[in-house]
Design a protein around this motif. Structure first.
Motif, PDB file in Angstrom:
ATOM      1  N   ARG A   3       0.863  -1.185   0.000  1.00  0.00           N
ATOM      2  CA  ARG A   3       0.000   0.000   0.000  1.00  0.00           C
ATOM      3  C   ARG A   3       0.896   1.230   0.000  1.00  0.00           C
ATOM      4  O   ARG A   3       1.656   1.453   0.945  1.00  0.00           O
ATOM      5  N   ALA A   4       0.821   2.025  -1.065  1.00  0.00           N
ATOM      6  CA  ALA A   4       1.695   3.183  -1.218  1.00  0.00           C
ATOM      7  C   ALA A   4       0.938   4.489  -0.996  1.00  0.00           C
ATOM      8  O   ALA A   4      -0.240   4.603  -1.331  1.00  0.00           O
ATOM      9  N   ALA A   5       1.658   5.459  -0.448  1.00  0.00           N
ATOM     10  CA  ALA A   5       1.136   6.816  -0.285  1.00  0.00           C
ATOM     11  C   ALA A   5       1.981   7.757  -1.125  1.00  0.00           C
ATOM     12  O   ALA A   5       3.171   7.525  -1.322  1.00  0.00           O
ATOM     13  N   VAL A   6       1.365   8.810  -1.601  1.00  0.00           N
ATOM     14  CA  VAL A   6       2.083   9.856  -2.322  1.00  0.00           C
ATOM     15  C   VAL A   6       1.996  11.124  -1.484  1.00  0.00           C
ATOM     16  O   VAL A   6       0.898  11.582  -1.150  1.00  0.00           O
ATOM     17  N   ILE A   7       3.158  11.657  -1.132  1.00  0.00           N
ATOM     18  CA  ILE A   7       3.218  12.898  -0.362  1.00  0.00           C
ATOM     19  C   ILE A   7       3.500  14.023  -1.340  1.00  0.00           C
ATOM     20  O   ILE A   7       4.553  14.051  -1.976  1.00  0.00           O
ATOM     21  N   GLY A   8       2.531  14.913  -1.471  1.00  0.00           N
ATOM     22  CA  GLY A   8       2.615  16.011  -2.433  1.00  0.00           C
ATOM     23  C   GLY A   8       1.942  15.616  -3.732  1.00  0.00           C
ATOM     24  O   GLY A   8       2.480  14.817  -4.486  1.00  0.00           O
ATOM     25  N   VAL A   9       0.744  16.111  -3.964  1.00  0.00           N
ATOM     26  CA  VAL A   9       0.011  15.748  -5.175  1.00  0.00           C
ATOM     27  C   VAL A   9      -0.119  16.942  -6.117  1.00  0.00           C
ATOM     28  O   VAL A   9      -1.199  17.319  -6.530  1.00  0.00           O
ATOM     29  N   GLY A  10       1.043  17.506  -6.456  1.00  0.00           N
ATOM     30  CA  GLY A  10       1.109  18.507  -7.510  1.00  0.00           C
ATOM     31  C   GLY A  10       1.169  17.769  -8.840  1.00  0.00           C
ATOM     32  O   GLY A  10       0.608  16.675  -8.984  1.00  0.00           O
ATOM     33  N   ASN A  11       1.878  18.306  -9.802  1.00  0.00           N
ATOM     34  CA  ASN A  11       1.948  17.689 -11.132  1.00  0.00           C
ATOM     35  C   ASN A  11       2.536  16.285 -11.100  1.00  0.00           C
ATOM     36  O   ASN A  11       1.918  15.332 -11.560  1.00  0.00           O
ATOM     37  N   MET A  12       3.744  16.133 -10.567  1.00  0.00           N
ATOM     38  CA  MET A  12       4.400  14.833 -10.567  1.00  0.00           C
ATOM     39  C   MET A  12       3.733  13.877  -9.571  1.00  0.00           C
ATOM     40  O   MET A  12       3.552  12.696  -9.858  1.00  0.00           O
ATOM     41  N   ALA A  32      -3.126   6.158  -0.025  1.00  0.00           N
ATOM     42  CA  ALA A  32      -3.260   7.459   0.634  1.00  0.00           C
ATOM     43  C   ALA A  32      -2.456   8.518  -0.101  1.00  0.00           C
ATOM     44  O   ALA A  32      -1.505   8.207  -0.823  1.00  0.00           O
ATOM     45  N   VAL A  33      -2.860   9.755   0.110  1.00  0.00           N
ATOM     46  CA  VAL A  33      -2.106  10.901  -0.379  1.00  0.00           C
ATOM     47  C   VAL A  33      -2.013  11.936   0.731  1.00  0.00           C
ATOM     48  O   VAL A  33      -2.804  11.935   1.668  1.00  0.00           O
ATOM     49  N   CYS A  34      -1.052  12.831   0.589  1.00  0.00           N
ATOM     50  CA  CYS A  34      -0.875  13.897   1.559  1.00  0.00           C
ATOM     51  C   CYS A  34      -0.494  15.172   0.814  1.00  0.00           C
ATOM     52  O   CYS A  34       0.330  15.140  -0.108  1.00  0.00           O
ATOM     53  N   ASP A  35      -1.108  16.270   1.216  1.00  0.00           N
ATOM     54  CA  ASP A  35      -0.747  17.575   0.659  1.00  0.00           C
ATOM     55  C   ASP A  35      -1.210  18.653   1.628  1.00  0.00           C
ATOM     56  O   ASP A  35      -2.255  18.498   2.276  1.00  0.00           O
ATOM     57  N   VAL A  36      -0.447  19.733   1.725  1.00  0.00           N
ATOM     58  CA  VAL A  36      -0.826  20.835   2.618  1.00  0.00           C
ATOM     59  C   VAL A  36      -1.861  21.749   1.977  1.00  0.00           C
ATOM     60  O   VAL A  36      -2.490  22.548   2.661  1.00  0.00           O
ATOM     61  N   ASP A  37      -2.061  21.619   0.671  1.00  0.00           N
ATOM     62  CA  ASP A  37      -3.004  22.467  -0.061  1.00  0.00           C
ATOM     63  C   ASP A  37      -4.396  21.824  -0.066  1.00  0.00           C
ATOM     64  O   ASP A  37      -4.587  20.766  -0.676  1.00  0.00           O
ATOM     65  N   ARG A  40      -5.738  20.712  -3.471  1.00  0.00           N
ATOM     66  CA  ARG A  40      -5.182  19.477  -4.024  1.00  0.00           C
ATOM     67  C   ARG A  40      -5.878  18.268  -3.395  1.00  0.00           C
ATOM     68  O   ARG A  40      -6.184  17.286  -4.073  1.00  0.00           O
ATOM     69  N   LEU A  41      -6.129  18.330  -2.089  1.00  0.00           N
ATOM     70  CA  LEU A  41      -6.830  17.226  -1.430  1.00  0.00           C
ATOM     71  C   LEU A  41      -8.263  17.099  -1.932  1.00  0.00           C
ATOM     72  O   LEU A  41      -8.778  15.998  -2.093  1.00  0.00           O
ATOM     73  N   SER A  42      -8.894  18.227  -2.214  1.00  0.00           N
ATOM     74  CA  SER A  42     -10.248  18.210  -2.768  1.00  0.00           C
ATOM     75  C   SER A  42     -10.245  17.576  -4.156  1.00  0.00           C
ATOM     76  O   SER A  42     -11.144  16.805  -4.504  1.00  0.00           O
ATOM     77  N   TYR A  43      -9.227  17.895  -4.949  1.00  0.00           N
ATOM     78  CA  TYR A  43      -9.070  17.302  -6.282  1.00  0.00           C
ATOM     79  C   TYR A  43      -8.998  15.776  -6.173  1.00  0.00           C
ATOM     80  O   TYR A  43      -9.680  15.054  -6.905  1.00  0.00           O
ATOM     81  N   VAL A  44      -8.180  15.298  -5.238  1.00  0.00           N
ATOM     82  CA  VAL A  44      -8.048  13.853  -5.050  1.00  0.00           C
ATOM     83  C   VAL A  44      -9.367  13.255  -4.559  1.00  0.00           C
ATOM     84  O   VAL A  44      -9.788  12.196  -5.027  1.00  0.00           O
ATOM     85  N   GLU A  45     -10.021  13.930  -3.639  1.00  0.00           N
ATOM     86  CA  GLU A  45     -11.290  13.426  -3.110  1.00  0.00           C
ATOM     87  C   GLU A  45     -12.322  13.238  -4.222  1.00  0.00           C
ATOM     88  O   GLU A  45     -13.053  12.243  -4.241  1.00  0.00           O
ATOM     89  N   GLN A  46     -12.363  14.157  -5.160  1.00  0.00           N
ATOM     90  CA  GLN A  46     -13.325  14.083  -6.256  1.00  0.00           C
ATOM     91  C   GLN A  46     -12.992  12.968  -7.232  1.00  0.00           C
ATOM     92  O   GLN A  46     -13.888  12.321  -7.767  1.00  0.00           O
ATOM     93  N   ALA A  52      -7.323   7.469   1.051  1.00  0.00           N
ATOM     94  CA  ALA A  52      -7.256   8.282   2.268  1.00  0.00           C
ATOM     95  C   ALA A  52      -6.474   9.564   1.994  1.00  0.00           C
ATOM     96  O   ALA A  52      -5.515   9.558   1.218  1.00  0.00           O
ATOM     97  N   ARG A  53      -6.892  10.649   2.621  1.00  0.00           N
ATOM     98  CA  ARG A  53      -6.264  11.948   2.391  1.00  0.00           C
ATOM     99  C   ARG A  53      -5.805  12.548   3.718  1.00  0.00           C
ATOM    100  O   ARG A  53      -6.506  12.494   4.719  1.00  0.00           O
ATOM    101  N   PHE A  54      -4.621  13.137   3.699  1.00  0.00           N
ATOM    102  CA  PHE A  54      -4.032  13.738   4.885  1.00  0.00           C
ATOM    103  C   PHE A  54      -3.426  15.087   4.533  1.00  0.00           C
ATOM    104  O   PHE A  54      -2.882  15.271   3.444  1.00  0.00           O
ATOM    105  N   ALA A  55      -3.489  16.024   5.475  1.00  0.00           N
ATOM    106  CA  ALA A  55      -2.878  17.340   5.291  1.00  0.00           C
ATOM    107  C   ALA A  55      -1.497  17.411   5.950  1.00  0.00           C
ATOM    108  O   ALA A  55      -0.771  18.383   5.744  1.00  0.00           O
ATOM    109  N   ASP A  56      -1.145  16.386   6.715  1.00  0.00           N
ATOM    110  CA  ASP A  56       0.132  16.376   7.430  1.00  0.00           C
ATOM    111  C   ASP A  56       0.802  15.014   7.240  1.00  0.00           C
ATOM    112  O   ASP A  56       0.187  13.984   7.509  1.00  0.00           O
TER     113      ASP A  56
END
Length: 70
Positions: A3-12, A32-37, A40-46, A52-56
């Motif tokens: 199970r992999a997570a991506v920290i920072g869901v900008g372009n790359m 899971a993904v993580c982003d402070v923006d 970006r988390l809303s984009y992933v949620e949609q 799973a989404r995290f801000a930290d």
């Protein structure tokens, strides 16, 4: 299955998340993904509501939602 997570869901990060979610990396799945923006988390949620989404990143790692992080 790893199970992999991506920290920072900008372009790359979004590209990495998409590859994992679509099963293009053998033996790995996106959990899971993580982003402070919040946008970006809303984009992933949609587009990836099952992920799973995290801000930290510390909360992500503490959650146990992933075995590895990018």
């Amino acid at each position: 299955m790893v199970r992999a997570a991506v920290i920072g869901v900008g372009n790359m990060g979004t590209a990495h998340a998409t590859c994992l979610r679509e099963g293009r990396i053998a033996g790995m799945t996106l959990s899971a993904v993580c982003d402070v923006d919040p946008q970006r988390l809303s984009y992933v949620e949609q587009r990836m509501p099952e992920v799973a989404r995290f801000a930290d990143w510390r909360a992500l790692l503490a959650s146990g939602a992933a075995d590895a992080a990018i």
